[in-house]
Design a protein around this motif. Structure first.
Motif, PDB file in Angstrom:
ATOM      1  N   ALA A 147       0.926  -1.130  -0.427  1.00  0.00           N
ATOM      2  CA  ALA A 147       0.244  -0.347   0.488  1.00  0.00           C
ATOM      3  C   ALA A 147       0.981   1.386  -0.273  1.00  0.00           C
ATOM      4  O   ALA A 147       0.634   2.274  -0.806  1.00  0.00           O
ATOM      5  N   ALA A 148       1.635   1.507   0.917  1.00  0.00           N
ATOM      6  CA  ALA A 148       2.655   2.330   1.373  1.00  0.00           C
ATOM      7  C   ALA A 148       3.669   2.355  -0.744  1.00  0.00           C
ATOM      8  O   ALA A 148       3.855   3.882  -1.123  1.00  0.00           O
ATOM      9  N   ALA A 149       3.897   1.557  -1.037  1.00  0.00           N
ATOM     10  CA  ALA A 149       4.612   1.965  -2.566  1.00  0.00           C
ATOM     11  C   ALA A 149       3.830   2.058  -3.891  1.00  0.00           C
ATOM     12  O   ALA A 149       4.141   2.691  -4.359  1.00  0.00           O
ATOM     13  N   LEU A 150       2.644   1.335  -3.311  1.00  0.00           N
ATOM     14  CA  LEU A 150       1.526   2.135  -4.717  1.00  0.00           C
ATOM     15  C   LEU A 150       1.049   3.396  -4.675  1.00  0.00           C
ATOM     16  O   LEU A 150       1.107   4.505  -4.741  1.00  0.00           O
ATOM     17  N   ALA A 151       0.721   4.264  -3.469  1.00  0.00           N
ATOM     18  CA  ALA A 151       0.862   5.542  -2.192  1.00  0.00           C
ATOM     19  C   ALA A 151       1.473   6.503  -3.511  1.00  0.00           C
ATOM     20  O   ALA A 151       1.569   7.622  -3.391  1.00  0.00           O
ATOM     21  N   ARG A 152       2.873   5.997  -2.649  1.00  0.00           N
ATOM     22  CA  ARG A 152       4.413   7.524  -3.316  1.00  0.00           C
ATOM     23  C   ARG A 152       5.048   6.030  -3.715  1.00  0.00           C
ATOM     24  O   ARG A 152       6.393   5.921  -3.804  1.00  0.00           O
ATOM     25  N   PRO A 153       4.543   5.531  -5.168  1.00  0.00           N
ATOM     26  CA  PRO A 153       5.534   5.238  -6.429  1.00  0.00           C
ATOM     27  C   PRO A 153       6.971   6.109  -6.155  1.00  0.00           C
ATOM     28  O   PRO A 153       7.512   7.576  -6.172  1.00  0.00           O
ATOM     29  N   GLY A 154       7.737   4.963  -6.163  1.00  0.00           N
ATOM     30  CA  GLY A 154       9.152   5.134  -6.209  1.00  0.00           C
ATOM     31  C   GLY A 154       9.926   5.675  -4.274  1.00  0.00           C
ATOM     32  O   GLY A 154      11.077   6.337  -4.365  1.00  0.00           O
ATOM     33  N   LYS A 155       9.085   6.003  -3.983  1.00  0.00           N
ATOM     34  CA  LYS A 155       9.846   6.525  -2.294  1.00  0.00           C
ATOM     35  C   LYS A 155      10.563   6.245  -2.031  1.00  0.00           C
ATOM     36  O   LYS A 155      11.194   6.341  -0.658  1.00  0.00           O
ATOM     37  N   LEU A 156       9.926   4.662  -2.250  1.00  0.00           N
ATOM     38  CA  LEU A 156      10.784   3.758  -1.161  1.00  0.00           C
ATOM     39  C   LEU A 156      11.526   3.150  -1.033  1.00  0.00           C
ATOM     40  O   LEU A 156      11.683   3.133  -2.627  1.00  0.00           O
ATOM     41  N   ASN A 157      12.271   2.014  -0.468  1.00  0.00           N
ATOM     42  CA  ASN A 157      13.646   1.885  -0.619  1.00  0.00           C
ATOM     43  C   ASN A 157      13.597   0.276  -0.389  1.00  0.00           C
ATOM     44  O   ASN A 157      12.987   0.246   0.665  1.00  0.00           O
ATOM     45  N   TYR A 158      14.849  -0.119  -0.964  1.00  0.00           N
ATOM     46  CA  TYR A 158      15.020  -1.770  -0.384  1.00  0.00           C
ATOM     47  C   TYR A 158      16.420  -2.078  -0.402  1.00  0.00           C
ATOM     48  O   TYR A 158      17.065  -1.365  -2.131  1.00  0.00           O
ATOM     49  N   GLY A 159      16.595  -2.501   0.272  1.00  0.00           N
ATOM     50  CA  GLY A 159      17.582  -3.365  -0.106  1.00  0.00           C
ATOM     51  C   GLY A 159      18.664  -5.032  -0.488  1.00  0.00           C
ATOM     52  O   GLY A 159      17.536  -5.209   0.244  1.00  0.00           O
ATOM     53  N   HIS A 160      18.780  -4.582  -1.135  1.00  0.00           N
ATOM     54  CA  HIS A 160      19.166  -6.126  -1.796  1.00  0.00           C
ATOM     55  C   HIS A 160      20.495  -6.471  -1.576  1.00  0.00           C
ATOM     56  O   HIS A 160      22.024  -5.847  -1.180  1.00  0.00           O
ATOM     57  N   SER A 161      21.695  -7.875  -2.176  1.00  0.00           N
ATOM     58  CA  SER A 161      22.924  -7.827  -2.056  1.00  0.00           C
ATOM     59  C   SER A 161      23.706  -8.640  -3.639  1.00  0.00           C
ATOM     60  O   SER A 161      24.733  -8.563  -3.314  1.00  0.00           O
ATOM     61  N   LYS A 181       6.751   0.551  -6.877  1.00  0.00           N
ATOM     62  CA  LYS A 181       7.839   0.391  -7.287  1.00  0.00           C
ATOM     63  C   LYS A 181       8.767   1.536  -5.983  1.00  0.00           C
ATOM     64  O   LYS A 181       8.038   2.165  -5.451  1.00  0.00           O
ATOM     65  N   MET A 182       9.804   1.086  -6.607  1.00  0.00           N
ATOM     66  CA  MET A 182      10.697   1.249  -4.731  1.00  0.00           C
ATOM     67  C   MET A 182      12.619   0.904  -5.725  1.00  0.00           C
ATOM     68  O   MET A 182      12.737   0.740  -6.640  1.00  0.00           O
ATOM     69  N   GLU A 183      13.134   1.873  -5.338  1.00  0.00           N
ATOM     70  CA  GLU A 183      14.671   2.031  -5.944  1.00  0.00           C
ATOM     71  C   GLU A 183      15.108   0.862  -4.900  1.00  0.00           C
ATOM     72  O   GLU A 183      15.029   1.197  -3.620  1.00  0.00           O
ATOM     73  N   ALA A 184      15.847   0.664  -5.500  1.00  0.00           N
ATOM     74  CA  ALA A 184      16.959  -0.588  -5.620  1.00  0.00           C
ATOM     75  C   ALA A 184      17.920  -0.129  -5.143  1.00  0.00           C
ATOM     76  O   ALA A 184      18.497   0.918  -5.847  1.00  0.00           O
TER      77      ALA A 184
END
Length: 322
Positions: A147-161, A181-184
């Motif tokens: 819900a947060a990612a859809l409400a704020r496209p591209g504003k959230l980020n996620y970490g990966h290795s 939509k999240m920034e990687a």
């Protein structure tokens, strides 16, 4: 009368007949010196921890030291390429993860091919991934994250290795299925990623229960969704993401490989050592306590898994090379 050429042929044949017994003797005597296990991640990462968990049992079974050497970076490419420079004698092994197979299947620029460049010994564990947030994060569930990612496209980020590995593609695949939509943000060091989750610099990260074991035990982090299709028996309190995204599933593995051409008898001896290790109660409980299902295999069974997963991931190359 024997000709010059006939004598040469005879001597060549004699040399071959002598070499074969020597090779057989060397294989029978294996191991005669310490064995190194290299992997592509940092100290205290999932592969590093698992290697150190099984090493004591392998030392007892094989009668030689087993040294674990992290060679982190480039999504396992550094460790994989290093292995390719080593003799196929069983003294240098590669703790390969499903991520390396994903990279090989999806990135045409990868300098190794998991179908052609490695020999396989045994799987060690089978495990899903999970999405982790800080304990004080307002995201209480995957539904909240979505819900947060859809409400704020591209504003959230996620970490990966690592770009293009299983962890990265697991989220990109999920994003494609949900229009999230999240920034990687890629991390070379697992410890830094965990720290950024706990301090709020990352909204969410994808990782293993092994890697986040300490943060979970200390109640500094929470898992809000697991990537297995059904509830993972070792972490039954974490709901599958598939409950909200039908059809979504990512389960990976970790195992031992050697350079291409590893003799069958040596591969079998190493495989037997892994089988003995993961069957030990203390080892199995330690692995399960970190969210890993202990799962040994024969060399042939491991290769079959490599080939099946390669075929599964290859169509997802578009997420790596858009």
């Amino acid at each position: 009368m024997q000709t010059k050429w006939g004598r040469r042929a005879f001597l060549a044949g004699t040399g071959a007949s002598v070499a074969l017994p020597r090779l057989a003797a060397a294989q029978a005597a294996f191991p005669a010196k310490p064995i190194r296990i290299v992997h592509g991640y940092s100290a205290a990462s999932n592969p590093d921890t698992i290697a150190r968990v099984i090493a004591p049992s392998m030392i007892e079974t094989l009668g030689q030291s087993v040294i674990v050497e992290p060679k982190p970076g480039a999504g396992e490419r550094i460790a994989a390429q290093y292995l390719m420079t080593q003799p196929a004698d069983g003294y240098t092994l590669y703790l390969i993860t499903g991520g390396a197979n994903v990279i090989s299947a999806t990135d045409p620029q990868t300098p190794f091919n998991t179908l052609k460049d490695f020999s396989y010994v045994s799987t060690i564990t089978l495990f899903p991934f999970a999405l982790f947030v800080a304990a004080n994060s307002p995201l209480q569930s995957f539904k909240d994250l979505r819900a947060a990612a859809l409400a704020r496209p591209g504003k959230l980020n996620y970490g990966h290795s690592g770009v293009g590995n299983t962890l990265h593609l697991a989220v990109e695949y999920l994003k494609a299925l949900t229009d999230m939509k999240m920034e990687a943000i890629a991390y070379k060091d697992t410890g830094q990623q965990i720290n950024d989750v706990l301090t709020g610099r990352l909204d969410v990260a994808i990782g293993t229960f092994t890697g986040y074991h300490g943060a979970l035990a200390n109640r500094q982090a929470r898992a809000i969704g697991v990537t297995s299709k059904e509830v993972w028996p070792l972490n039954p309190d974490v709901p599958p993401i598939a409950l909200d995204v039908p059809g979504y599933e990512v389960v990976s593995w970790l195992g031992l490989a050697g350079p291409i051409g590893l003799p069958g008898p040596i591969a079998d001896k190493l495989s037997d050592a892994v089988k003995i290790a993961v069957a030990r109660t203390d080892v199995k409980e330690r692995l399960q306590g970190m969210g890993n299902d202990a799962r040994a295999s024969t060399p042939a069974q491991f290769r079959a898994r490599i080939e099946a997963d390669y075929a599964k991931w290859q169509p997802l190359a578009k997420f790596v090379n858009p």
